[in-house]
Design a protein around this motif. Structure first.
Motif, short mmCIF file in Angstrom:
data_model
loop_
_atom_site.label_atom_id
_atom_site.label_comp_id
_atom_site.label_asym_id
_atom_site.label_seq_id
_atom_site.Cartn_x
_atom_site.Cartn_y
_atom_site.Cartn_z
N PRO A 118 60.38 38.06 17.52
CA PRO A 118 59.17 38.21 18.35
C PRO A 118 57.87 37.95 17.60
N ASP A 119 57.88 38.03 16.27
CA ASP A 119 56.66 37.81 15.50
C ASP A 119 56.49 36.35 15.08
N TYR A 120 57.46 35.52 15.39
CA TYR A 120 57.39 34.09 15.05
C TYR A 120 56.48 33.39 16.05
N LEU A 121 55.45 32.72 15.56
CA LEU A 121 54.42 32.16 16.45
C LEU A 121 55.01 31.24 17.51
N PHE A 122 55.87 30.32 17.11
CA PHE A 122 56.38 29.35 18.08
C PHE A 122 57.33 30.00 19.09
N ALA A 123 57.95 31.11 18.72
CA ALA A 123 58.76 31.84 19.69
C ALA A 123 57.87 32.44 20.77
N ARG A 124 56.75 33.02 20.35
CA ARG A 124 55.80 33.59 21.31
C ARG A 124 55.23 32.51 22.22
N VAL A 125 54.85 31.39 21.63
CA VAL A 125 54.27 30.30 22.43
C VAL A 125 55.28 29.78 23.43
N ALA A 126 56.51 29.55 22.98
CA ALA A 126 57.55 29.03 23.88
C ALA A 126 57.83 30.00 25.02
N MET A 127 57.86 31.30 24.71
CA MET A 127 58.11 32.30 25.76
C MET A 127 56.94 32.35 26.73
N ALA A 128 55.72 32.24 26.19
CA ALA A 128 54.55 32.23 27.07
C ALA A 128 54.56 31.02 28.00
N GLN A 129 54.95 29.86 27.47
CA GLN A 129 55.05 28.66 28.31
C GLN A 129 56.09 28.86 29.41
N LEU A 130 57.20 29.47 29.04
CA LEU A 130 58.26 29.72 30.01
C LEU A 130 57.77 30.65 31.12
N LEU A 131 57.08 31.72 30.76
CA LEU A 131 56.55 32.66 31.74
C LEU A 131 55.49 32.01 32.63
N THR A 132 54.69 31.14 32.04
CA THR A 132 53.67 30.43 32.83
C THR A 132 54.33 29.56 33.88
N LYS A 135 55.24 31.40 36.87
CA LYS A 135 54.09 32.01 37.54
C LYS A 135 53.85 33.46 37.10
N ARG A 136 54.33 33.83 35.94
CA ARG A 136 54.12 35.17 35.40
C ARG A 136 53.01 35.08 34.34
N VAL A 137 51.83 34.74 34.82
CA VAL A 137 50.73 34.36 33.93
C VAL A 137 50.23 35.53 33.10
N GLU A 138 50.09 36.69 33.71
CA GLU A 138 49.60 37.84 32.96
C GLU A 138 50.54 38.21 31.81
N GLU A 139 51.84 38.12 32.06
CA GLU A 139 52.81 38.40 30.99
C GLU A 139 52.67 37.37 29.88
N ALA A 140 52.46 36.12 30.27
CA ALA A 140 52.29 35.06 29.27
C ALA A 140 51.06 35.32 28.41
N ARG A 141 49.97 35.71 29.05
CA ARG A 141 48.74 36.00 28.31
C ARG A 141 48.92 37.18 27.35
N THR A 142 49.65 38.19 27.81
CA THR A 142 49.89 39.36 26.96
C THR A 142 50.67 38.99 25.71
N ILE A 143 51.64 38.09 25.86
CA ILE A 143 52.44 37.65 24.72
C ILE A 143 51.59 36.86 23.72
N LEU A 144 50.64 36.07 24.22
CA LEU A 144 49.82 35.24 23.33
C LEU A 144 48.69 36.01 22.66
N ASP A 145 48.22 37.08 23.28
CA ASP A 145 47.04 37.78 22.77
C ASP A 145 47.12 38.16 21.29
N PRO A 146 48.25 38.68 20.78
CA PRO A 146 48.28 39.02 19.35
C PRO A 146 48.02 37.83 18.43
N LEU A 147 48.38 36.63 18.88
CA LEU A 147 48.17 35.46 18.04
C LEU A 147 46.68 35.15 17.86
N LEU A 148 45.87 35.57 18.83
CA LEU A 148 44.45 35.26 18.77
C LEU A 148 43.71 36.11 17.74
#
Length: 230
Positions: A118-132, A135-148
């Motif tokens: 879960p701490d691997y950047l590309f894993a988070r990005v790929a999961m966020a893309q999948l959620l997007t 149509k689970r946009v808020e979940e995708a944003r939550t996953i990406l937020d720590p990377l910012l």
């Protein structure tokens, strides 16, 4: 915008922790994210990956880019067998499945990759893309937020984050938000071929064609003006 950029550069401690600010753009509130990172081209080799395994992984990624998928997959499986906890190898194997159009298998691999690393950047990005896509946009944003909150990115890492953020913005109907991330990416990698593809996706073909005609028209007028000079 100039004032916000001044604060971003000189007094970053004044900004919210997540570096998100709201601005009124074209009559509506728009969320912007302020760039405050160091982006470089130096990859970080994991401590647990021997040099020969890293070299094989690097060659496998080159083969992916060349479209030699079967050879690349074989090498990536060899890398995984040698270092089972090397998330980048799983990530590139997932990419190979996507390139083959094996979408369901690739989606399952993305979920497994994120669950394991879960701490691997590309894993988070790929999961966020999948959620997007789901149509689970808020979940995708939550996953990406720590990377910012990171302060350093490799070019490929920043590119992946920017693309995921643009996908989220478009899913929310925010062209301005998508343009904001595209402009930040263009500052980092101005010659990347993906810039034009994303600009076309954000602006649409009609607007891109109009901009091209306006640019061509200005060039033609300038050329005509030069011809009229003594």
């Amino acid at each position: 915008m100039d004032a916000i950029q001044f604060v971003n550069q000189e007094y970053p401690e004044w900004l919210p922790e997540d570096r998100r600010v709201m601005m009124w753009i074209k009559g509506k509130p728009t969320e912007l994210f302020l760039l405050g990172w160091e982006v470089n081209g130096e990859p970080e080799v994991p401590m647990n990956v021997p040099e020969d395994v890293w070299d094989k992984h690097t060659r496998a990624t080159e083969l992916l880019q060349e479209g030699q998928l079967e050879t690349a997959k074989t090498m990536l499986r060899e890398v995984i067998a040698a270092v089972p906890d090397f998330p980048a190898a799983y990530n590139h194997l997932t990419l190979a499945y996507q390139m083959e159009g094996r979408d369901e298998e690739a989606r399952a691999m993305v979920k497994d990759l994120y669950a394991r690393f879960p701490d691997y950047l590309f894993a988070r990005v790929a999961m966020a893309q999948l959620l997007t896509q789901e149509k689970r946009v808020e979940e995708a944003r939550t996953i990406l937020d720590p990377l910012l909150r990171r302060r350093r990115f490799h070019f490929s890492e920043f590119r992946a984050v920017a693309q995921a953020q643009m996908a989220i913005a478009l899913a929310e109907g925010s062209q301005e938000g998508a343009r904001h991330w595209l402009d930040m990416w263009a500052e980092v990698e101005p010659d990347h071929p993906g810039i034009l593809q994303w600009r076309l996706r954000i602006e649409g073909p009609d607007r891109m064609l109009k901009s091209l005609k306006e640019l061509t028209g200005r060039f033609g007028r300038q050329k005509g003006d030069r011809r009229g000079l003594p």
